[in-house]
Design an enzyme around this catalytic site. Structure first.
Site, short mmCIF file in Angstrom:
data_model
loop_
_atom_site.label_atom_id
_atom_site.label_comp_id
_atom_site.label_asym_id
_atom_site.label_seq_id
_atom_site.Cartn_x
_atom_site.Cartn_y
_atom_site.Cartn_z
N THR A 167 3.51 -1.16 -7.42
CA THR A 167 2.38 -1.83 -6.76
C THR A 167 1.18 -1.95 -7.69
O THR A 167 0.98 -1.10 -8.56
CB THR A 167 1.98 -1.01 -5.51
N LYS A 201 3.18 6.47 -5.75
CA LYS A 201 3.87 5.35 -6.42
C LYS A 201 3.74 5.49 -7.95
O LYS A 201 4.69 5.21 -8.69
CB LYS A 201 3.30 4.01 -5.96
O1 DAU Z 1 -1.65 -4.11 -3.23
C1 DAU Z 1 -0.32 -3.81 -2.88
C2 DAU Z 1 -0.34 -2.89 -1.69
O2 DAU Z 1 -0.77 -3.66 -0.59
C3 DAU Z 1 1.01 -2.25 -1.40
O3 DAU Z 1 1.37 -1.42 -2.46
C4 DAU Z 1 0.93 -1.43 -0.11
O4 DAU Z 1 2.20 -0.92 0.21
C5 DAU Z 1 0.44 -2.31 1.01
O5 DAU Z 1 0.28 -1.53 2.18
C6 DAU Z 1 -0.87 -2.97 0.64
O6 DAU Z 1 -1.94 -2.02 0.60
P1 DAU Z 1 -3.34 -2.30 1.28
O7 DAU Z 1 -3.99 -1.01 1.60
O8 DAU Z 1 -4.13 -3.29 0.50
O9 DAU Z 1 -2.82 -3.06 2.63
P2 DAU Z 1 -3.31 -3.00 4.15
O10 DAU Z 1 -2.61 -4.10 4.84
O11 DAU Z 1 -3.24 -1.64 4.72
O12 DAU Z 1 -4.85 -3.40 4.02
C7 DAU Z 1 -5.26 -4.62 3.42
C8 DAU Z 1 -6.77 -4.67 3.47
O13 DAU Z 1 -7.18 -4.78 4.85
C9 DAU Z 1 -7.44 -3.43 2.95
O14 DAU Z 1 -8.63 -3.78 2.26
C10 DAU Z 1 -7.77 -2.61 4.19
C11 DAU Z 1 -8.03 -3.69 5.23
N1 DAU Z 1 -7.66 -3.31 6.63
C12 DAU Z 1 -6.41 -2.81 6.84
C13 DAU Z 1 -6.02 -2.44 8.12
C14 DAU Z 1 -4.64 -1.88 8.36
C15 DAU Z 1 -8.56 -3.50 7.67
O15 DAU Z 1 -9.70 -3.98 7.47
N2 DAU Z 1 -8.18 -3.13 8.93
C16 DAU Z 1 -6.94 -2.61 9.20
O16 DAU Z 1 -6.66 -2.29 10.38
#
Ligand code: DAU
Length: 332
Positions: free
Chosen positions: A123, A151
């Site tokens: 990642t 990771k």
């Molecule tokens: O960059 C690659 C990575 O992307 C992968 O290695 C990870 O497995 C994957 O989960 C992802 O990580 P993030 O932490 O960036 O993804 P997530 O979807 O959890 O969050 C994306 C963005 O959205 C992050 O800035 C946090 C924000 N977020 C996330 C959630 C779950 C929110 O604002 N509200 C939420 O409820």
């Protein structure tokens, strides 16, 4: 490659990669090894040709399950991972077991059976956050949360097996991936499915964190390119070229689901929340890979898929998911 073992093949990106292999390479057979932990889903592999695809339930940290699946394989492509940052803040044991111990078990099997390639799916988070510019593959590892630390640990074991034992390891580092069949704890499917139901969209902090979005089939094609064209011992970034703030992403989802901004609920920020991810994919571009999916089309497709496949995500959003959701968002 006649036989490829895809670990974590019942997950989001893994299942897209399994389909990609079977469609693109008629002479290739795939064995999916997947523990079917909370986000692994047999429905992601429905409809595949049983002559060319075999599913084996098993944990990558279980040496016997791994040896049975890997014997006779030309390549291992490891997607199996605990992947959600927020869950890693609640406890890192499962992350260490799968993302480090499991990787080491796979590497030992790769060595024992002399596979032609071991591809470790990693990642962009291993680089940490970057305010300006984009990370290249030679930049230092600087993971900042338990998920990305695990990771990075897996990557270091992969590197060690290449240097010490000559296992032909290739590592890919992908951006934030989106598309059909993503477990709805990640921001995109969480916000899309909540928007469909008219539920709040919990936006962390000021909503200005930046992520680079990569369509899932482009990610699968990038991994395939690194697997077949990449050089052992090398690392390849896989970027989407679509950097967006979280509030921009949220507004796009609202527009595509016909909702307005009253659904957005600013909530307490994620601890240690990386501000911006950005990677340079020129090294993989030089091997012939380019992302094909334009942002607007990819988002329209992804949202439409969740709109048309409620039977896939509604059962998920109960049970274990409900308990996680309440623990994660209840007090925010
Ligand atoms: O960059 C690659 C990575 O992307 C992968 O290695 C990870 O497995 C994957 O989960 C992802 O990580 P993030 O932490 O960036 O993804 P997530 O979807 O959890 O969050 C994306 C963005 O959205 C992050 O800035 C946090 C924000 N977020 C996330 C959630 C779950 C929110 O604002 N509200 C939420 O409820």
């Amino acid at each position: 490659m006649k036989k490829i073992v895809v670990t974590g093949g019942a997950g989001f990106i893994g299942s897209a990669f399994v389909r990609f292999q079977l469609e693109r390479y008629p002479g290739t057979k795939v064995v999916t090894l997947d523990a079917l932990a909370y986000s692994g889903n047999p429905a992601n592999l429905e409809g595949l040709d049983p002559e060319r695809h075999r599913f084996v339930q098993g944990d990558i940290a279980d040496p016997e399950a791994v040896r049975t699946a890997v014997e006779g394989a030309d390549a291992i492509v490891n997607f199996a991972a605990e992947s959600h940052v927020d869950r890693s803040l609640m406890g890192a044991e499962a992350f260490i077991r799968t993302n480090i111990t499991g990787v080491e078990v796979l590497l030992r099997a790769a060595r024992e059976f002399g596979v032609q390639r071991y591809l470790q799916v990693s990642t962009d988070e291993v680089y940490g956050s970057i305010d300006e510019g984009a990370f290249r593959e030679g930049d230092p590892l600087s993971p900042r949360n338990p998920y990305s630390a695990s990771k990075a640990g897996g990557e270091l074991f992969a590197r060690a097996h290449f240097e010490t034992f000559g296992v032909p390891v290739v590592i890919t580092r992908g951006s934030n991936t989106y598309g059909p069949r993503q477990y709805p704890e990640k921001v995109l499917p969480l916000f899309v499915t909540n928007a469909i139901d008219g539920l709040p969209l919990p936006l962390y902090g000021d909503g200005l964190n930046v992520r680079d979005w990569l369509y899932v089939d482009d990610h699968a094609a990038g991994i395939d390119c690194a697997l077949r064209q990449g050089v052992p011992g090398e690392i390849y970034n896989i970027a989407g070229g679509n950097e967006r703030t979280n509030i921009e992403l949220t507004r796009k989802i609202l527009a595509l689901t016909g909702r307005d901004e009253s659904l957005v609920k600013p909530v307490t920020d994620r601890p240690g929340h990386d501000r911006r991810y950005s990677i340079d994919a020129s090294k993989l571009n030089a091997l012939g890979w380019r992302p094909q999916m334009p942002w607007d089309d990819g988002m329209a497709r992804a949202v439409q898929w969740y709109q048309e496949n409620e039977a896939w995500w509604r059962p998920i959003k109960s049970g274990e998911y409900r308990a996680y959701y309440d623990a994660q968002y209840g007090a925010r």
